[in-house]
Design a protein around this motif. Sequence first.
Motif, PDB file in Angstrom:
ATOM      1  N   TRP A   1     -68.011  20.373  18.566  1.00 37.18           N
ATOM      2  CA  TRP A   1     -67.991  20.507  17.111  1.00 37.18           C
ATOM      3  C   TRP A   1     -69.382  20.947  16.640  1.00 37.18           C
ATOM      4  O   TRP A   1     -70.364  20.828  17.359  1.00 37.18           O
ATOM      5  N   ASN A  55     -75.434  22.957   5.220  1.00 38.88           N
ATOM      6  CA  ASN A  55     -76.650  22.275   5.657  1.00 38.88           C
ATOM      7  C   ASN A  55     -77.530  23.273   6.394  1.00 38.88           C
ATOM      8  O   ASN A  55     -77.056  24.011   7.257  1.00 38.88           O
ATOM      9  N   ASN A  92     -63.292  15.584  11.127  1.00 39.02           N
ATOM     10  CA  ASN A  92     -62.198  16.519  11.431  1.00 39.02           C
ATOM     11  C   ASN A  92     -62.108  16.773  12.937  1.00 39.02           C
ATOM     12  O   ASN A  92     -61.014  16.802  13.509  1.00 39.02           O
ATOM     13  N   GLN A 128     -67.871  15.082   7.359  1.00 40.71           N
ATOM     14  CA  GLN A 128     -66.469  15.488   7.291  1.00 40.71           C
ATOM     15  C   GLN A 128     -66.121  16.408   8.464  1.00 40.71           C
ATOM     16  O   GLN A 128     -65.046  16.298   9.049  1.00 40.71           O
ATOM     17  N   ALA A 129     -67.039  17.295   8.828  1.00 38.79           N
ATOM     18  CA  ALA A 129     -66.809  18.180   9.987  1.00 38.79           C
ATOM     19  C   ALA A 129     -66.678  17.350  11.270  1.00 38.79           C
ATOM     20  O   ALA A 129     -65.797  17.608  12.102  1.00 38.79           O
ATOM     21  N   ASN A 186     -71.692  21.947  12.618  1.00 34.94           N
ATOM     22  CA  ASN A 186     -71.675  21.886  11.155  1.00 34.94           C
ATOM     23  C   ASN A 186     -71.777  23.254  10.497  1.00 34.94           C
ATOM     24  O   ASN A 186     -72.128  23.354   9.315  1.00 34.94           O
ATOM     25  N   LYS A 187     -71.456  24.314  11.222  1.00 30.89           N
ATOM     26  CA  LYS A 187     -71.479  25.653  10.624  1.00 30.89           C
ATOM     27  C   LYS A 187     -70.533  25.689   9.432  1.00 30.89           C
ATOM     28  O   LYS A 187     -69.413  25.191   9.501  1.00 30.89           O
ATOM     29  N   THR A 241     -71.052  24.188   6.546  1.00 34.66           N
ATOM     30  CA  THR A 241     -71.144  23.013   5.673  1.00 34.66           C
ATOM     31  C   THR A 241     -72.204  23.175   4.588  1.00 34.66           C
ATOM     32  O   THR A 241     -72.268  22.370   3.667  1.00 34.66           O
ATOM     33  N   LYS A 265     -75.262  15.471   6.035  1.00 31.40           N
ATOM     34  CA  LYS A 265     -74.803  15.318   4.657  1.00 31.40           C
ATOM     35  C   LYS A 265     -73.298  15.026   4.699  1.00 31.40           C
ATOM     36  O   LYS A 265     -72.687  15.040   5.763  1.00 31.40           O
ATOM     37  N   GLN A 266     -72.717  14.787   3.553  1.00 28.16           N
ATOM     38  CA  GLN A 266     -71.301  14.413   3.493  1.00 28.16           C
ATOM     39  C   GLN A 266     -70.408  15.455   4.170  1.00 28.16           C
ATOM     40  O   GLN A 266     -69.492  15.110   4.902  1.00 28.16           O
ATOM     41  N   ARG A 267     -70.682  16.739   3.954  1.00 29.76           N
ATOM     42  CA  ARG A 267     -69.839  17.783   4.556  1.00 29.76           C
ATOM     43  C   ARG A 267     -69.990  17.833   6.078  1.00 29.76           C
ATOM     44  O   ARG A 267     -69.055  18.163   6.792  1.00 29.76           O
ATOM     45  N   ASP A 268     -71.175  17.471   6.590  1.00 30.06           N
ATOM     46  CA  ASP A 268     -71.377  17.389   8.039  1.00 30.06           C
ATOM     47  C   ASP A 268     -70.553  16.242   8.620  1.00 30.06           C
ATOM     48  O   ASP A 268     -69.918  16.383   9.668  1.00 30.06           O
TER      49      ASP A 268
END
Length: 132
Positions: A71, A78, A54, A50-51, A73-74, A76, A45-48
């Motif tokens: 890295w 999801n 980053n 972004q992670a 996706n904790k 986020t 998803k978008q937040r993943d």
Amino acid sequence: MPIEHRALARASLLTIAAASLVVVCAEAGAANLGFLNNTPITYMKQRDLQALNNAAQKALDTKQDGESLDWNNKGTGNTVPIDGTVTPQNSFESDGVKCRKITLVARAKGQTQTWTPVACKASDGKWKLKKQ
């Protein structure tokens, strides 16, 4: 056949041909992306993303060529756990700008996906993907 009937027949034929082409193109488009099914990117998803971005920014700024940064996706939101590595490779200069090839790896649900784009440092200090 009168001219009106020929025009109507031709218009009907063109409409059917156009509709068939749309259906075939839609099926082909879906088939062409079928290889992405059940790959890590389909769960992101978008937040993943972004992670991952980053992590890539941090790795490009702090890691040597060949040195990886882990890295995940904790945090986020999801429910599908996704993790991987970011590994800068092959630093070089292009048109006076610092660039690096980077290997991005993502793992989710037993699948692994790898990308190897080139990123260049923009004037704002952020790394941006170079258009291929």
